[in-house]
Write a protein that holds these residues in place. Structure first.
Motif, mmCIF file in Angstrom:
data_model
loop_
_atom_site.group_PDB
_atom_site.id
_atom_site.type_symbol
_atom_site.label_atom_id
_atom_site.label_comp_id
_atom_site.label_asym_id
_atom_site.label_seq_id
_atom_site.Cartn_x
_atom_site.Cartn_y
_atom_site.Cartn_z
ATOM 1 N N GLY A 283 5.300 -4.234 -8.919
ATOM 2 C CA GLY A 283 4.208 -4.847 -9.663
ATOM 3 C C GLY A 283 3.091 -5.473 -8.861
ATOM 4 N N ASN A 284 2.988 -5.181 -7.564
ATOM 5 C CA ASN A 284 1.943 -5.791 -6.749
ATOM 6 C C ASN A 284 1.558 -4.838 -5.626
ATOM 7 N N GLY A 285 0.549 -4.002 -5.891
ATOM 8 C CA GLY A 285 0.135 -3.077 -4.845
ATOM 9 C C GLY A 285 -0.838 -2.034 -5.338
ATOM 10 N N VAL A 286 -1.209 -1.149 -4.420
ATOM 11 C CA VAL A 286 -2.168 -0.084 -4.690
ATOM 12 C C VAL A 286 -1.577 1.231 -4.197
ATOM 13 N N ALA A 287 -1.659 2.252 -5.040
ATOM 14 C CA ALA A 287 -1.202 3.592 -4.664
ATOM 15 C C ALA A 287 -2.389 4.539 -4.637
ATOM 16 N N LEU A 288 -2.373 5.459 -3.698
ATOM 17 C CA LEU A 288 -3.367 6.528 -3.616
ATOM 18 C C LEU A 288 -2.689 7.818 -4.053
ATOM 19 N N LEU A 289 -3.261 8.447 -5.090
ATOM 20 C CA LEU A 289 -2.666 9.646 -5.682
ATOM 21 C C LEU A 289 -3.734 10.674 -5.989
ATOM 22 N N PHE A 290 -3.297 11.885 -6.241
ATOM 23 C CA PHE A 290 -4.188 12.842 -6.866
ATOM 24 C C PHE A 290 -4.353 12.410 -8.321
ATOM 25 N N TRP B 92 0.152 5.148 -16.300
ATOM 26 C CA TRP B 92 -0.479 4.614 -17.519
ATOM 27 C C TRP B 92 0.242 3.396 -18.097
ATOM 28 N N PRO B 93 1.560 3.371 -18.216
ATOM 29 C CA PRO B 93 2.197 2.198 -18.840
ATOM 30 C C PRO B 93 2.263 0.951 -17.951
ATOM 31 N N HIS B 94 2.018 1.102 -16.640
ATOM 32 C CA HIS B 94 2.251 -0.011 -15.718
ATOM 33 C C HIS B 94 1.026 -0.468 -14.937
ATOM 34 N N ALA B 95 0.052 0.376 -14.770
ATOM 35 C CA ALA B 95 -1.107 0.048 -13.928
ATOM 36 C C ALA B 95 -2.010 -0.975 -14.612
ATOM 37 N N ALA B 96 -2.597 -1.839 -13.801
ATOM 38 C CA ALA B 96 -3.584 -2.796 -14.305
ATOM 39 C C ALA B 96 -4.983 -2.184 -14.299
ATOM 40 N N ALA B 97 -5.247 -1.301 -13.318
ATOM 41 C CA ALA B 97 -6.556 -0.658 -13.222
ATOM 42 C C ALA B 97 -6.427 0.596 -12.364
ATOM 43 N N LEU B 98 -7.401 1.489 -12.535
ATOM 44 C CA LEU B 98 -7.471 2.719 -11.745
ATOM 45 C C LEU B 98 -8.902 2.898 -11.281
ATOM 46 N N LEU C 207 -7.156 5.578 -6.928
ATOM 47 C CA LEU C 207 -6.421 4.411 -6.455
ATOM 48 C C LEU C 207 -5.876 3.706 -7.686
ATOM 49 N N VAL C 208 -4.584 3.443 -7.694
ATOM 50 C CA VAL C 208 -3.917 2.839 -8.850
ATOM 51 C C VAL C 208 -3.475 1.437 -8.471
ATOM 52 N N ALA C 209 -3.932 0.449 -9.239
ATOM 53 C CA ALA C 209 -3.591 -0.948 -8.989
ATOM 54 C C ALA C 209 -2.453 -1.382 -9.898
ATOM 55 N N TYR C 210 -1.428 -1.948 -9.298
ATOM 56 C CA TYR C 210 -0.320 -2.563 -10.034
ATOM 57 C C TYR C 210 -0.423 -4.055 -9.819
ATOM 58 N N GLY C 211 -0.688 -4.791 -10.892
ATOM 59 C CA GLY C 211 -0.847 -6.240 -10.824
ATOM 60 C C GLY C 211 -2.311 -6.650 -10.806
ATOM 61 N N ASP C 212 -2.554 -7.877 -11.259
ATOM 62 C CA ASP C 212 -3.923 -8.390 -11.385
ATOM 63 C C ASP C 212 -4.661 -8.492 -10.051
ATOM 64 N N LEU C 213 -3.985 -8.963 -9.010
ATOM 65 C CA LEU C 213 -4.652 -9.102 -7.714
ATOM 66 C C LEU C 213 -5.089 -7.734 -7.186
ATOM 67 N N ALA C 214 -4.228 -6.751 -7.297
ATOM 68 C CA ALA C 214 -4.581 -5.395 -6.855
ATOM 69 C C ALA C 214 -5.752 -4.853 -7.674
ATOM 70 N N ALA C 215 -5.757 -5.121 -8.966
ATOM 71 C CA ALA C 215 -6.854 -4.662 -9.826
ATOM 72 C C ALA C 215 -8.175 -5.309 -9.416
ATOM 73 N N ARG C 216 -8.139 -6.587 -9.094
ATOM 74 C CA ARG C 216 -9.358 -7.270 -8.647
ATOM 75 C C ARG C 216 -9.861 -6.696 -7.322
ATOM 76 N N TYR D 188 0.863 -1.185 0.000
ATOM 77 C CA TYR D 188 0.000 0.000 0.000
ATOM 78 C C TYR D 188 0.892 1.225 0.000
ATOM 79 N N LEU D 189 0.587 2.166 -0.892
ATOM 80 C CA LEU D 189 1.435 3.343 -1.046
ATOM 81 C C LEU D 189 0.605 4.611 -1.095
ATOM 82 N N ASN D 190 0.718 5.426 -0.053
ATOM 83 C CA ASN D 190 0.221 6.795 -0.054
ATOM 84 C C ASN D 190 1.485 7.635 0.060
ATOM 85 N N PRO D 191 2.127 7.899 -1.086
ATOM 86 C CA PRO D 191 3.467 8.489 -1.035
ATOM 87 C C PRO D 191 3.445 9.955 -0.621
ATOM 88 N N PRO D 192 4.566 10.432 -0.089
ATOM 89 C CA PRO D 192 4.683 11.871 0.088
ATOM 90 C C PRO D 192 4.579 12.491 -1.311
#
Length: 181
Positions: free
Chosen positions: A97-104, A117-123, A150-159, A78-82
């Motif tokens: 490649g396996n996680g979720v980020a919270l971004l503007f 855009w080039p790496h996310a599985a879903a948003l 919320l940005v999903a990297y990887g299939d499990l995160a997208a699901r 889980y990533l809510n980055p500075p």
């Protein structure tokens, strides 16, 4: 009180689309509303967690004192980055490649075009504007000042995003069309 009221504030306090409020105060530490963690988790690692936190965001936390960027990442992250250094954190999560980020939801930025855009599985573009929390757990009276995603990297995160129940619009990338099924 509805879930939307908890996440975005009571309807009577929400502002119109053209309005601008900002929760920025010169600090870079804003906590994710716990309802988001509950809906999308559980997570194995939060590599940029605050040192003092009123609720866990993952099973293991790295803080600024730990230098989470320099430590090994594992499992569902889980990533809510500075936001001042979001680009380097997103690059690392995209590589993991396996996680979720919270971004503007700043879809026009170079960071979005290089690391989302080039790496996310879903948003999941969240409805309304979030109210982040201070490090002591108090909810900010002001909304974040911008829409969040919320940005999903990887299939499990997208699901997880597809099934989380948070109000918003799910977008699957071309590389991961099965998420919406």
């Amino acid at each position: 009180m509805t879930a939307a009221d908890v996440l975005f504030g009571p309807t009577s306090h929400r502002t119109a689309m053209g309005s601008h409020q900002s929760a920025s105060s010169g600090q870079d530490e804003w906590l994710t509303p716990p309802e988001i963690i509950q809906a999308v988790g559980p997570f194995d690692l939060d590599p940029c967690a605050p040192i003092n936190r009123p609720w866990p965001t993952a099973s293991q936390h790295y803080t600024a004192a730990d230098n989470g960027m320099g430590k090994p990442w594992f499992g569902m992250v889980y990533l809510n980055p500075p936001y001042s250094t979001a680009e380097r954190w997103l690059a690392r999560l995209a590589n993991h490649g396996n996680g979720v980020a919270l971004l503007f939801a700043r879809t026009e930025t170079a960071t979005f075009h290089q690391h989302v855009w080039p790496h996310a599985a879903a948003l999941l573009f969240l409805r309304g504007r979030l109210h982040f929390h201070f490090a002591d757990g108090r909810r900010s009276a002001q909304n974040a000042g911008a829409p969040s995603v919320l940005v999903a990297y990887g299939d499990l995160a997208a699901r997880r995003l597809a099934k989380c129940g948070l109000s918003g619009q799910l977008v699957a990338t071309v590389d991961c069309p099965g998420v919406l099924l």
